[in-house]
Design a protein around this motif. Structure first.
Motif, PDB file in Angstrom:
ATOM      1  N   ALA A   1       9.570  11.746   1.134  1.00  0.00           N
ATOM      2  CA  ALA A   1       8.171  11.381   1.436  1.00  0.00           C
ATOM      3  C   ALA A   1       8.121  10.322   2.548  1.00  0.00           C
ATOM      4  N   GLN A   2       7.274  10.544   3.530  1.00  0.00           N
ATOM      5  CA  GLN A   2       7.044   9.602   4.636  1.00  0.00           C
ATOM      6  C   GLN A   2       5.562   9.233   4.652  1.00  0.00           C
ATOM      7  N   VAL A   3       5.299   7.904   4.588  1.00  0.00           N
ATOM      8  CA  VAL A   3       3.929   7.424   4.464  1.00  0.00           C
ATOM      9  C   VAL A   3       3.544   6.645   5.732  1.00  0.00           C
ATOM     10  N   SER A   4       2.361   6.988   6.284  1.00  0.00           N
ATOM     11  CA  SER A   4       1.785   6.199   7.400  1.00  0.00           C
ATOM     12  C   SER A   4       0.369   5.818   7.003  1.00  0.00           C
TER      13      SER A   4
ATOM     14  N   LEU B   1       2.878   6.041  -2.754  1.00  0.00           N
ATOM     15  CA  LEU B   1       3.997   6.815  -3.317  1.00  0.00           C
ATOM     16  C   LEU B   1       3.885   6.902  -4.840  1.00  0.00           C
ATOM     17  N   ALA B   2       3.427   5.783  -5.430  1.00  0.00           N
ATOM     18  CA  ALA B   2       3.267   5.803  -6.889  1.00  0.00           C
ATOM     19  C   ALA B   2       2.200   6.804  -7.274  1.00  0.00           C
ATOM     20  N   SER B   3       1.055   6.865  -6.490  1.00  0.00           N
ATOM     21  CA  SER B   3      -0.007   7.825  -6.778  1.00  0.00           C
ATOM     22  C   SER B   3       0.498   9.242  -6.593  1.00  0.00           C
ATOM     23  N   LEU B   4       1.348   9.452  -5.532  1.00  0.00           N
ATOM     24  CA  LEU B   4       1.910  10.791  -5.286  1.00  0.00           C
ATOM     25  C   LEU B   4       2.780  11.232  -6.454  1.00  0.00           C
ATOM     26  N   ASN B   5       3.640  10.349  -6.887  1.00  0.00           N
ATOM     27  CA  ASN B   5       4.545  10.703  -8.000  1.00  0.00           C
ATOM     28  C   ASN B   5       3.753  10.909  -9.280  1.00  0.00           C
ATOM     29  N   SER B   6       2.704  10.077  -9.508  1.00  0.00           N
ATOM     30  CA  SER B   6       1.893  10.229 -10.709  1.00  0.00           C
ATOM     31  C   SER B   6       1.188  11.581 -10.705  1.00  0.00           C
ATOM     32  N   TRP B   7       0.676  11.947  -9.490  1.00  0.00           N
ATOM     33  CA  TRP B   7      -0.001  13.268  -9.345  1.00  0.00           C
ATOM     34  C   TRP B   7       0.965  14.401  -9.663  1.00  0.00           C
ATOM     35  N   ALA B   8       2.198  14.322  -9.133  1.00  0.00           N
ATOM     36  CA  ALA B   8       3.199  15.379  -9.378  1.00  0.00           C
ATOM     37  C   ALA B   8       3.576  15.449 -10.855  1.00  0.00           C
ATOM     38  N   LYS B   9       3.672  14.260 -11.528  1.00  0.00           N
ATOM     39  CA  LYS B   9       4.040  14.231 -12.949  1.00  0.00           C
ATOM     40  C   LYS B   9       2.954  14.870 -13.803  1.00  0.00           C
ATOM     41  N   ALA B  10       1.628  14.522 -13.454  1.00  0.00           N
ATOM     42  CA  ALA B  10       0.533  15.101 -14.229  1.00  0.00           C
ATOM     43  C   ALA B  10       0.504  16.608 -14.075  1.00  0.00           C
ATOM     44  N   TRP B  11       0.841  17.060 -12.891  1.00  0.00           N
ATOM     45  CA  TRP B  11       0.879  18.514 -12.637  1.00  0.00           C
ATOM     46  C   TRP B  11       2.016  19.141 -13.449  1.00  0.00           C
ATOM     47  N   SER B  12       3.190  18.495 -13.411  1.00  0.00           N
ATOM     48  CA  SER B  12       4.348  19.029 -14.148  1.00  0.00           C
ATOM     49  C   SER B  12       4.068  19.021 -15.651  1.00  0.00           C
ATOM     50  N   ASP B  13       3.340  17.950 -16.137  1.00  0.00           N
ATOM     51  CA  ASP B  13       3.031  17.862 -17.564  1.00  0.00           C
ATOM     52  C   ASP B  13       1.841  18.735 -17.943  1.00  0.00           C
TER      53      ASP B  13
ATOM     54  N   ASP C   1       0.833  -1.210   0.000  1.00  0.00           N
ATOM     55  CA  ASP C   1       0.000   0.000   0.000  1.00  0.00           C
ATOM     56  C   ASP C   1       0.861   1.250   0.000  1.00  0.00           C
ATOM     57  N   LYS C   2       1.954   1.225   0.796  1.00  0.00           N
ATOM     58  CA  LYS C   2       2.851   2.389   0.824  1.00  0.00           C
ATOM     59  C   LYS C   2       3.410   2.670  -0.571  1.00  0.00           C
ATOM     60  N   ASN C   3       3.822   1.580  -1.226  1.00  0.00           N
ATOM     61  CA  ASN C   3       4.369   1.762  -2.579  1.00  0.00           C
ATOM     62  C   ASN C   3       3.306   2.322  -3.510  1.00  0.00           C
ATOM     63  N   ALA C   4       2.034   1.818  -3.319  1.00  0.00           N
ATOM     64  CA  ALA C   4       0.948   2.307  -4.170  1.00  0.00           C
ATOM     65  C   ALA C   4       0.686   3.783  -3.908  1.00  0.00           C
TER      66      ALA C   4
ATOM     67  N   ASN D   1      -9.254   0.154  -5.982  1.00  0.00           N
ATOM     68  CA  ASN D   1      -7.820  -0.201  -5.970  1.00  0.00           C
ATOM     69  C   ASN D   1      -6.937   1.028  -6.084  1.00  0.00           C
ATOM     70  N   ARG D   2      -7.498   2.227  -5.986  1.00  0.00           N
ATOM     71  CA  ARG D   2      -6.719   3.461  -6.164  1.00  0.00           C
ATOM     72  C   ARG D   2      -6.645   4.237  -4.861  1.00  0.00           C
ATOM     73  N   TRP D   3      -5.535   4.936  -4.699  1.00  0.00           N
ATOM     74  CA  TRP D   3      -5.341   5.854  -3.576  1.00  0.00           C
ATOM     75  C   TRP D   3      -5.497   7.258  -4.127  1.00  0.00           C
ATOM     76  N   LEU D   4      -6.570   7.967  -3.651  1.00  0.00           N
ATOM     77  CA  LEU D   4      -6.890   9.296  -4.161  1.00  0.00           C
ATOM     78  C   LEU D   4      -6.751  10.330  -3.046  1.00  0.00           C
ATOM     79  N   ILE D   5      -6.451  11.583  -3.466  1.00  0.00           N
ATOM     80  CA  ILE D   5      -6.215  12.658  -2.501  1.00  0.00           C
ATOM     81  C   ILE D   5      -7.560  13.104  -1.905  1.00  0.00           C
ATOM     82  N   LYS D   6      -7.657  13.081  -0.575  1.00  0.00           N
ATOM     83  CA  LYS D   6      -8.863  13.518   0.132  1.00  0.00           C
ATOM     84  C   LYS D   6      -8.692  14.909   0.694  1.00  0.00           C
ATOM     85  N   GLN D   7      -7.443  15.227   1.067  1.00  0.00           N
ATOM     86  CA  GLN D   7      -7.188  16.530   1.698  1.00  0.00           C
ATOM     87  C   GLN D   7      -5.736  16.877   1.485  1.00  0.00           C
ATOM     88  N   GLU D   8      -5.448  18.196   1.347  1.00  0.00           N
ATOM     89  CA  GLU D   8      -4.055  18.640   1.245  1.00  0.00           C
ATOM     90  C   GLU D   8      -3.860  19.868   2.127  1.00  0.00           C
ATOM     91  N   ARG D   9      -2.681  19.821   2.837  1.00  0.00           N
ATOM     92  CA  ARG D   9      -2.385  20.908   3.782  1.00  0.00           C
ATOM     93  C   ARG D   9      -0.949  21.339   3.583  1.00  0.00           C
TER      94      ARG D   9
END
Length: 523
Positions: free
Chosen positions: A475-478, A417-429, A412-415, A512-520
């Motif tokens: 990145a630190q995931v809990s 982190l993968a969602s985080l990196n994918s989100w950052a890439k889509a933003w950069s692109d 799950d942690k890897n998933a 099966n996806r990890w989606l952003i619920k809140q950002e601070r």
């Protein structure tokens, strides 16, 4: 009771009542003036201040108020002997003799060892002319205390009245004549048996003394009464002779002629003959009165002798009954002792038998306990081995589950982190569609904006930039169930702005996806 006894009494109460009814009752001409002193009683004692108030009311003649106060206290202490005795006195003072008799009679039933209620019953019976009842009550008082002086004196007066009645009946004399009257004393305080009550030997000795005193008192009373009657007859005869002589003397003085003198001489002769006849008649009447007195004395002596014989018979019977009762008690004590000794032997034998049975049972119980302990020990060893085997199996299963859980968490942690990196890439692109697709449907939009307004605003800001670069590091995931918290360093760079900051994203697992619920910002 005679009509005179119904009149209103003075504060002296019974003294006035007695004097007003003396022609019928001829009793209680003097009373003991003692106050209602509180003494040791056989029942609960009323409060001292309350009794003091009642005594004051009685001394001032306020009998109705005194009775009301007494009844009020008796409602709380119905068996208080002193209060009930006081109520009897108040009723007697109010000329309510029947009620007073009922109170004293009930006291003799509840407290038969007290002589005072018997004495006062006798006084009230005598006041009503019931001398036999008065004598019976005084006999009971003397039985409770053979040395009780007041009851003994009252009993002598009652016997004198009974002897007088026998004399009157024998001579057929009008009961209204003035004869010596008995003087019974009403007790004003309840002191109990202060001389020790009835002692059989003392009671027998005192009873003999009483019988002698009563017989002497009866004979003396009868003799005195007859002497009084004879003197009255002689005095009347002398007065008649004197009156006649005076009349004839006057007639002689008035005579002036020989005829009158002859008449005077004849009158003198007639007077001498009349005087002689009167003297002879007086002598005959005196002799007859003496004979009657002797007959009355004989009747009184016989009455006293009969009573003494009856008293002696009663005393002898009481003594015989007492001896029989003592013998029966002694036999019962001996029988009870033998029965108790046999019972003790039976108890000892039963105790030995019970002890032997108990020891046998204890021995069998110990053997059973030892057998049970051995079986329990073997079972405990088997249970211990089974528990150890089960513990090893449980540990292996737990280790396997933990490894599986750790692997799942790591996955799950890897998933995340993968969602985080994918989100950052889509933003950069500047891939707005992919960028917005990383946010959950219930994403907490800033400032309460709607999802549509927020999406349009983000699209405008991303597409407005010439170029965008978003880098994620440290990145630190809990993870807690389906919620993941990511704290990381974000370096944002565009043709207009460069920002290096700490951020926190809250992911939620949907399918099966990890989606952003809140950002601070910060973290």
């Amino acid at each position: 009771m005679a009509p005179e006894s119904q009149e209103q009494t003075s504060p002296h109460g019974l003294r006035d009542l007695i004097s007003k009814t003396a022609h019928k009752t001829a009793v209680m001409s003097s009373l003991v003036a003692a106050l209602l002193a509180m003494s040791a009683l056989p029942a609960g004692v009323a409060h001292a201040s309350e009794m003091s108030d009642i005594n004051k009311l009685m001394r001032t003649g306020q009998y109705a108020e005194a009775l009301t106060r007494t009844d009020a206290i008796l409602a709380k202490h119905p068996r208080d002997a002193q209060l009930r005795f006081t109520k009897g006195l108040i009723l007697a003072e109010q000329n309510r003799s029947a009620e007073a008799i009922a109170v004293f009679a009930k006291l003799t039933e509840d407290f038969p060892d007290l002589p005072e209620p018997y004495n006062n019953l006798a006084v009230l019976y005598a006041a009503d002319g019931q001398y036999d009842k008065a004598r019976a009550a005084l006999d009971m008082a003397m039985r409770t205390n053979p040395t009780y002086a007041t009851a003994l004196e009252n009993l002598g007066d009652v016997y004198a009245k009974l002897a007088s009645q026998a004399y009157d009946k024998a001579l057929q004399i009008d009961p209204g004549n003035n004869v010596p009257q008995p003087k019974l004393t009403l007790l004003r305080s309840l002191n109990g048996n202060t001389t020790g009550g009835t002692v059989p030997r003392l009671a027998q000795a005192s009873a003999a003394t009483q019988r002698d005193a009563k017989a002497k008192a009866d004979a003396a009373a009868a003799e005195q009464q007859e002497r009084n009657r004879a003197l009255a007859v002689e005095k009347a005869a002398q007065q008649a002779a004197a009156d006649k002589a005076e009349a004839e003397k006057t007639a002689i003085a008035k005579a002036t002629s020989d005829k009158e003198k002859a008449a005077a001489d004849k009158a003198a002769a007639d007077k001498a003959a009349a005087d002689k006849a009167a003297a002879e008649k007086a002598a005959a009447e005196k002799a007859a009165a003496a004979d009657k007195a002797a007959a009355a004395k004989a009747a009184a002596d016989k009455l006293a002798a009969d009573k003494a014989a009856a008293e002696k018979a009663r005393a002898d019977k009481a003594h015989a009954d007492q001896l029989a009762a003592e013998q029966a008690r002694a036999q019962k004590v001996a029988a009870d002792k033998a029965a108790a000794e046999q019972k003790q032997k039976d108890l000892l034998a039963q105790k030995e038998k019970d002890k032997a049975e108990r020891l046998e049972k204890e021995k069998a119980a110990r053997a059973e306990q030892e057998k049970a302990a051995q079986a329990a020990a073997e079972k405990a060893r088997a249970d211990k081995l089974a528990a150890a085997e089960k513990a090893r199996a449980d540990k292996a299963r737990a280790d396997k589950d933990k490894a599986r859980a750790d692997a799942s968490v790591e996955q799950d942690k890897n998933a995340v982190l993968a969602s985080l990196n994918s989100w950052a890439k889509a933003w950069s692109d500047k891939d707005v569609r992919s960028y917005l697709g990383h946010y959950a449907s219930d994403f907490d939009t800033p400032k309460g904006a709607s999802r549509k307004e927020w999406a349009e605003e983000r699209r405008a800001r991303i597409e407005d930039k010439g170029h965008i670069s978003v880098k994620v590091s440290n990145a630190q995931v809990s993870i807690n169930g389906n919620i993941a918290t990511v704290r990381y360093r974000q370096i944002y760079n565009s043709n207009r702005l460069t920002v290096d900051s700490r951020k926190t994203l809250i992911f939620v697992k949907q399918g099966n996806r990890w989606l952003i619920k809140q950002e601070r910002s910060g973290g």
